[in-house]
Scaffold this active site. Structure first.
Site, PDB file in Angstrom:
ATOM      1  N   CYS A 220       0.953  -1.182  -0.077  1.00 46.45           N
ATOM      2  CA  CYS A 220       0.044  -0.044  -0.017  1.00 46.45           C
ATOM      3  C   CYS A 220       0.788   1.344   0.015  1.00 46.45           C
ATOM      4  O   CYS A 220       1.513   1.412   1.034  1.00 46.45           O
ATOM      5  CB  CYS A 220      -0.805   0.012   1.247  1.00 46.45           C
ATOM      6  SG  CYS A 220      -1.892   1.488   1.281  1.00 46.45           S
TER       7      CYS A 220
ATOM      8  N   CYS B  34      -0.515   4.055   2.420  1.00 50.00           N
ATOM      9  CA  CYS B  34      -0.259   3.926   3.858  1.00 50.00           C
ATOM     10  C   CYS B  34       1.185   4.023   4.371  1.00 50.00           C
ATOM     11  O   CYS B  34       1.519   4.519   5.424  1.00 50.00           O
ATOM     12  CB  CYS B  34      -0.714   2.402   4.071  1.00 50.00           C
ATOM     13  SG  CYS B  34      -2.240   1.950   3.458  1.00 50.00           S
ATOM     14  N   ASP B  35       2.114   3.281   3.674  1.00 49.38           N
ATOM     15  CA  ASP B  35       3.390   3.224   4.105  1.00 49.38           C
ATOM     16  C   ASP B  35       4.402   4.278   3.398  1.00 49.38           C
ATOM     17  O   ASP B  35       5.479   4.337   3.672  1.00 49.38           O
ATOM     18  CB  ASP B  35       3.830   1.676   3.917  1.00 49.38           C
ATOM     19  CG  ASP B  35       2.893   0.755   4.763  1.00 49.38           C
ATOM     20  OD1 ASP B  35       2.527   1.304   5.755  1.00 49.38           O
ATOM     21  OD2 ASP B  35       2.879  -0.475   4.132  1.00 49.38           O
TER      22      ASP B  35
END
Ligand code: NAP
Length: 331
Positions: A149, A152-153
Site C-alpha cells: 500500500c 499507507c506506508d
C-alpha cells in the site's frame, strides 16, 4: 415488519441493538457503500460490515477518473461516500465476515468477533486481495520495508530509495505518489508494455525521480532486519543485478476471494470470481455479488470506482425487488 417504504424513521442503530436487517452489505468499498446508499433510499433496513472502510479506494493516492470530482485523494472520496451513506443512517460496522449460511429463507451472516446478523438479502462486495510476488524475503520482510500500500506506508520512506513492482495502474500511480516523497523510485515491470493508462505511464516516464526498468522480474528481496535491496533479472538477457533500496512496494494485481465463495456455496467462474447475472444475482436466492469480486460470462471486467459503484447500485435495486416479491410484510 422491517421493510418500510418511507424515508422517515431510518435511524442509526448500533449492531448491539439490532441484528435483523433487510439487506446486509458485506464490504465497504465503492460497490458496498453505493449498495448501502441505494438500499437506504429504497427504505430497506441495511447494514454494512466491512474490514476496511472504503476498501482499496481508501488507498488510491489520487483519483482523477471519478466524474465530477477531479483529482481527489482516495481517502477524501471515501469520506464523501461514507457521509452520503451516513445521511441515510446506515450503520457501518468494522468486522470480518467469516461465513454466510441460510436459515428459513433468510441469511445468517457470521463475523470474526462472534456476531451474527440476519438478512433477507446479502450483497457481497468484498473486492479482491492483493497478489503476492512469492519470492524469498517477501513474507519475512512484510512491514520491514515490504508493503502492498503506497499511500499507507509511502510517508515512511521520505528521502529514501524505493522500488515499485508492477505494470498496472496501481503500480504506476503508486510510483508517481512515492516520487513526491522518496529520493528515487524504481518502477520495475516484467514486460515492455504497461497495462496502466497511457496518461500515467507518460507522467512516470517524464518524472525525474522515477527510473523505469522494463523486462525485469524480482527474484529475491534482500535484508536481515529490514529491506536492504532487491535482486532482479532481465527476462530477455538473463542479466542479474542487485538494486539497493529501502522499500519495496508490490502492486501486481488482485486475486478473487474464491475460497470464501466456495465456502458459502456461490458458484464461481473459471477465474475464481463469483458467477453473477446482469442484476448481480448469484445461484443463491437473495445473495448478490457486486464490484471486483463479481465475474461470470456477463461481466465486462473494468475495475474502476465508478463501475464498482454501478454494480452496487444494481445489486441494491435487484435485492429490493427480490425482497418485495419474496417476503410478506410480516416476515
Ligand atoms: P493489474 O491491472 O492487474 O496489473 C497488475 C500488474 O502486475 C500487471 O502489469 C502484471 O503484469 C503485473 N504482474 C502480475 N503478476 C506479476 C508477477 N508475479 N510478477 C511481476 N509482475 C506481475 O492490477 P492493479 O494495477 O493492481 O489494478 C487492479 C485494477 O484496479 C485494474 O483494473 C486497474 O485498472 C484498477 N485501477 C485503476 C486505477 C485508476 O486510476 N483508474 C488505479 C489503480 C487501479 P502483466 O502486465 O505482464 O500481466
Amino acid at each position: 415488519m422491517s421493510l418500510r417504504f418511507s424515508l422517515t424513521g431510518l435511524s442509526i442503530e448500533s449492531d448491539q441493538e439490532k441484528k435483523e436487517y433487510d439487506i446486509i452489505i458485506v464490504g465497504g468499498g465503492p460497490a458496498g457503500l453505493t449498495a448501502a446508499l441505494y438500499s437506504a433510499r429504497y427504505s430497506m433496513e441495511a447494514i454494512v460490515i466491512t474490514e476496511l472502510i472504503g476498501g482499496y479506494m481508501s488507498e488510491a493516492p489520487l483519483v482523477d477518473d471519478y466524474p465530477g470530482l477531479p483529482e481527489i485523494p482516495g481517502n477524501e472520496l471515501v469520506k464523501k461516500f461514507v457521509n452520503h451513506v451516513k445521511k441515510y443512517g446506515v450503520p457501518i460496522i468494522v468486522d470480518k465476515v467469516t461465513d454466510i449460511i441460510s436459515k428459513n429463507k433468510k441469511w445468517i451472516v457470521k463475523t470474526l468477533t462472534g456476531k451474527e446478523y440476519i438478512g433477507k438479502a446479502v450483497i457481497i462486495a468484498i473486492g479482491s486481495k492483493k497478489r503476492k510476488l512469492g519470492v524469498p524475503g517477501e513474507d519475512r520482510l512484510i512491514g520491514k520495508g515490504v508493503s502492498y500500500c503506497t499511500t499507507c506506508d509511502g510517508p515512511l520512506f521520505k528521502d529514501k530509495v524505493v522500488a515499485v513492482i508492477g505494470g498496472g495502474n496501481s503500480a504506476v500511480t503508486g510510483a508517481l505518489y512515492l516520487a513526491e516523497i522518496a529520493s528515487k523510485v524504481y518502477l520495475i515491470h516484467r514486460r515492455e508494455e504497461f497495462r496502466a493508462f497511457k496518461v500515467y505511464v507518460d507522467k512516470a516516464e517524464k518524472h525525474p525521480k522515477i527510473t523505469i526498468l522494463r523486462n525485469y522480474i524480482v527474484t529475491e528481496i534482500l535484508g536481515k532486519e529490514k529491506v536492504e535491496g532487491i535482486k532482479i533479472r532481465n527476462t530477455k538477457t538473463g542479466e542479474e543485478k542487485i538494486l539497493d533500496v529501502d522499500g519495496v512496494f508490490i502492486e501486481i494485481g488482485l486475486v478473487p476471494p474464491t475460497d470464501f465463495f466456495r465456502k458459502i456455496g456461490v458458484e464461481i467462474d473459471e477465474k475464481g470470481y463469483a458467477k453473477t447475472k446482469p442484476d448481480q444475482s448469484t445461484n443463491l436466492p437473495g445473495i448478490y455479488v457486486a464490484g471486483d469480486a463479481a465475474g461470470g460470462p456477463c461481466k465486462y471486467r473494468f475495475e474502476q470506482i465508478i463501475t464498482a459503484a454501478a454494480e452496487g447500485a444494481k445489486a441494491a435495486d435487484a435485492a429490493f425487488k427480490y425482497i418485495v416479491s419474496s417476503f410478506s410484510t410480516e416476515d
